[in-house]
Design a protein around this motif. Sequence first.
Motif, short mmCIF file in Angstrom:
data_model
loop_
_atom_site.label_atom_id
_atom_site.label_comp_id
_atom_site.label_asym_id
_atom_site.label_seq_id
_atom_site.Cartn_x
_atom_site.Cartn_y
_atom_site.Cartn_z
N GLY A 98 69.08 -7.28 17.31
CA GLY A 98 67.64 -7.32 17.52
C GLY A 98 67.20 -8.21 18.67
N PRO A 99 67.72 -9.46 18.76
CA PRO A 99 67.27 -10.32 19.87
C PRO A 99 67.49 -9.70 21.25
N SER A 100 68.68 -9.14 21.45
CA SER A 100 68.94 -8.53 22.76
C SER A 100 68.11 -7.28 22.96
N GLY A 101 67.90 -6.50 21.89
CA GLY A 101 67.09 -5.29 22.00
C GLY A 101 65.63 -5.59 22.31
N ILE A 102 65.08 -6.61 21.66
CA ILE A 102 63.68 -6.97 21.89
C ILE A 102 63.50 -7.47 23.33
N ARG A 103 64.46 -8.25 23.80
CA ARG A 103 64.38 -8.70 25.20
C ARG A 103 64.42 -7.50 26.15
N VAL A 305 49.91 -22.53 10.03
CA VAL A 305 50.27 -21.19 9.56
C VAL A 305 51.54 -20.71 10.24
N TYR A 306 52.42 -20.13 9.42
CA TYR A 306 53.64 -19.48 9.93
C TYR A 306 53.45 -17.98 9.79
N LEU A 307 53.76 -17.24 10.84
CA LEU A 307 53.62 -15.78 10.83
C LEU A 307 55.00 -15.13 10.89
N SER A 308 55.27 -14.27 9.91
CA SER A 308 56.53 -13.52 9.88
C SER A 308 56.22 -12.03 9.93
N LEU A 309 56.77 -11.35 10.91
CA LEU A 309 56.46 -9.94 11.15
C LEU A 309 57.73 -9.09 11.05
N ASP A 310 57.79 -8.29 10.01
CA ASP A 310 58.86 -7.30 9.87
C ASP A 310 58.40 -6.04 10.61
N ILE A 311 59.25 -5.54 11.49
CA ILE A 311 58.86 -4.38 12.30
C ILE A 311 58.62 -3.14 11.44
N ASP A 312 59.13 -3.15 10.17
CA ASP A 312 58.86 -1.98 9.32
C ASP A 312 57.43 -1.97 8.78
N PHE A 318 56.49 5.16 14.75
CA PHE A 318 56.29 4.22 15.86
C PHE A 318 57.45 3.23 16.00
N ALA A 319 58.19 3.01 14.90
CA ALA A 319 59.30 2.05 14.92
C ALA A 319 60.40 2.53 13.98
N PRO A 320 61.17 3.51 14.43
CA PRO A 320 62.23 4.04 13.56
C PRO A 320 63.44 3.13 13.41
N ALA A 321 63.65 2.22 14.35
CA ALA A 321 64.88 1.43 14.38
C ALA A 321 64.75 0.17 13.54
N THR A 322 64.86 0.35 12.22
CA THR A 322 64.74 -0.79 11.32
C THR A 322 65.63 -0.57 10.10
N TYR A 359 69.33 2.38 15.89
CA TYR A 359 68.62 3.52 15.30
C TYR A 359 67.40 3.92 16.12
N ASP A 360 67.24 3.33 17.29
CA ASP A 360 66.06 3.60 18.11
C ASP A 360 66.24 4.90 18.90
N THR A 361 65.14 5.37 19.46
CA THR A 361 65.21 6.52 20.35
C THR A 361 65.63 6.05 21.74
N ASN A 362 65.97 6.99 22.59
CA ASN A 362 66.30 6.64 23.97
C ASN A 362 65.12 6.03 24.71
N ALA A 363 63.92 6.27 24.21
CA ALA A 363 62.71 5.73 24.84
C ALA A 363 62.43 4.29 24.41
N GLU A 364 63.26 3.71 23.54
CA GLU A 364 63.12 2.32 23.11
C GLU A 364 61.78 2.05 22.42
N LEU A 365 61.35 2.98 21.57
CA LEU A 365 60.05 2.84 20.91
C LEU A 365 59.95 1.56 20.10
N THR A 366 60.98 1.27 19.31
CA THR A 366 60.91 0.14 18.39
C THR A 366 60.96 -1.19 19.12
N THR A 367 61.88 -1.30 20.06
CA THR A 367 62.01 -2.58 20.77
C THR A 367 60.78 -2.86 21.63
#
Length: 398
Positions: A98-103, A305-312, A318-322, A359-367
């Motif tokens: 995930g870290p490398s994908g998000i970058r 406040v701490y914010l935690s965001l699960d991409i699902d 919009f975010a299949p790679a989870t 699990y993402d598309t070639n278009a990198e939708l999730t990242t």
Amino acid sequence: MAIRRFLTLCFAAAVVAHGDHGDHGEEKIIAGPHPSLWYNTLPGDGGTQADSVFSGISTFGRLPYLPCLSHKDITYDIAFIGAPFDTGTSYRPGARFGPSGIRQGSRRLNLYGGYNVPLDTNPFNSWATVLDCGDIPVTSYDNTYALHQIEEGHYSILSRSPKTDATKKGLSLLGKTLPRVITLGGDHTITLPLLRSINRAYGPVTVIHFDSHLDTWRPKVFGGSPSEVASVNHGTYFWHAAQEGLLKNDTNIHAGIRTTLSGPSDYENDGYCGFEIVEAREIDKIGTDGIIKKIRDRVGTKNPVYLSLDIDTLDPAFAPATGTPETGGWSTRELRTILRGLEGINLIAADIVEVAPAYDTNAELTTMAAADALYEIMSIMVKKGSLSVEETEDAKDL
């Protein structure tokens, strides 16, 4: 023999020429990447633009990278740090990438300069020093030790003096101003060691949790708890956090929930853990404004406040790679609108989790969606100002 003599004379001439060159001034070596070659100053309101956002080594939003974990003297106001851990998953693994994908998905964030139009701020060109500190070294062979690594790595980044307002009184337990830390996960188990780190600095905190799942399940319900190690996973970490006193009672909220349950008792147990629930389907009746109001009414503007965001939180469209996708979620536009609606809240840190690029598309939708969500979070942090008491008090008066 003649050839050897000729080559000797040529070598001697080259040496003399090099010596003459040195006498007339040393040649300047250009180190790369060289700012004048690789970056342009943008016209208009300023900022910098990478010539080729598709080239080079990926950092979040092409921010400067510095090895913060190995150099204690590096300071910043907001730090991005990766936690590549995914051995607490129950379904699809892969969030260690995930870290490398998000970058990778964030490369074009500041293609046009990075100015956030709805929030009227530019998180890449502001008072704040923002860095990418790389990843915390995390073992994939021992979950207990891995979570310890994440806690200690995060606390090392969190506990040092910030670049701005370091001498001013802050919100932390010691009364000091601290930097903000945004963590790139990793599966959602990482939020437990992150909250342990936060607790060392701030005490119990209020949590805004974006997710399709509760993640407060009792270990016996989620996974069967065959061992102490197995009892800590991406569906039970908030239960453990509540048991350890890491959460500020009755100020926490879930948003985007739409999971199936073992039964109604799951919601009862969630209440014992100190959470209010906003289900994903509520957006159909109250809209994004209603969701924002529920969150703000619950957490207030005074609490750290701490914010935690699960991409699902997002619908798989919009975010299949989870790791554990659930249909019926929010769109990327809806989520970004809700995040922007949290402007003014005392966000001290955040994470984004469960991005599994395989699990993402070639278009990198999730990242790309993950990177854009973090862009909104970073923007509201920058717009809020530093975490000094003076800055937070001024913001409350606005």
